[in-house]
Design an enzyme around this catalytic site. Structure first.
Site, PDB file in Angstrom:
ATOM      1  CB  CYS A  15      -0.780   0.426   1.524  1.00 17.61           C
ATOM      2  SG  CYS A  15      -1.736   1.717   1.393  1.00 17.61           S
ATOM      3  CB  CYS A  35       0.582   1.433   3.793  1.00 13.89           C
ATOM      4  SG  CYS A  35      -1.467   1.003   4.082  1.00 13.89           S
TER       5      CYS A  35
END
Length: 104
Positions: A28, A31
């Site tokens: 991600c 993230c």
């Protein structure tokens, strides 16, 4: 930040004090951006414990219990109770405001 690897560890580490748990995934992009922000925040918040959960490595029941459907997500716990959450990559100012407005 220390990774939480299982449900037992999750329950134990979120039990006392001000705790921020970052739910994320290695694949991600947002993230990764939030992780860099969190590295700067940890030293600024000495009275808060910070942990990370890799959604691909933890027991799915934890994800279901906290309704984790998208990442990154920060959940703040105070003395074992879920206090607040924010979703998405946020700035250092936004995360500090989130923490300061929710800690005991």
């Amino acid at each position: 930040m220390q990774y939480i690897k299982n449900r037992e560890q999750f329950e134990e580490l979120t039990l006392a004090g001000n705790v921020v748990v970052q739910f994320s995934a290695t694949w991600c992009g947002p993230c990764k951006a939030l992780s860099k922000t969190m590295e700067n925040i940890v030293p600024e918040q000495p009275d808060v414990y910070f942990y990370k959960v890799d959604i691909d490595s933890i027991d799915r029941s934890v994800l279901q219990e906290y309704n984790i459907r998208s990442v990154p997500r920060l959940i703040m716990f105070v003395d074992g109770s879920e206090k607040a959450e924010i979703i998405g990559s946020k700035s250092q100012v936004e995360v500090n405001e989130f923490i300061n407005s929710n800690k005991a």
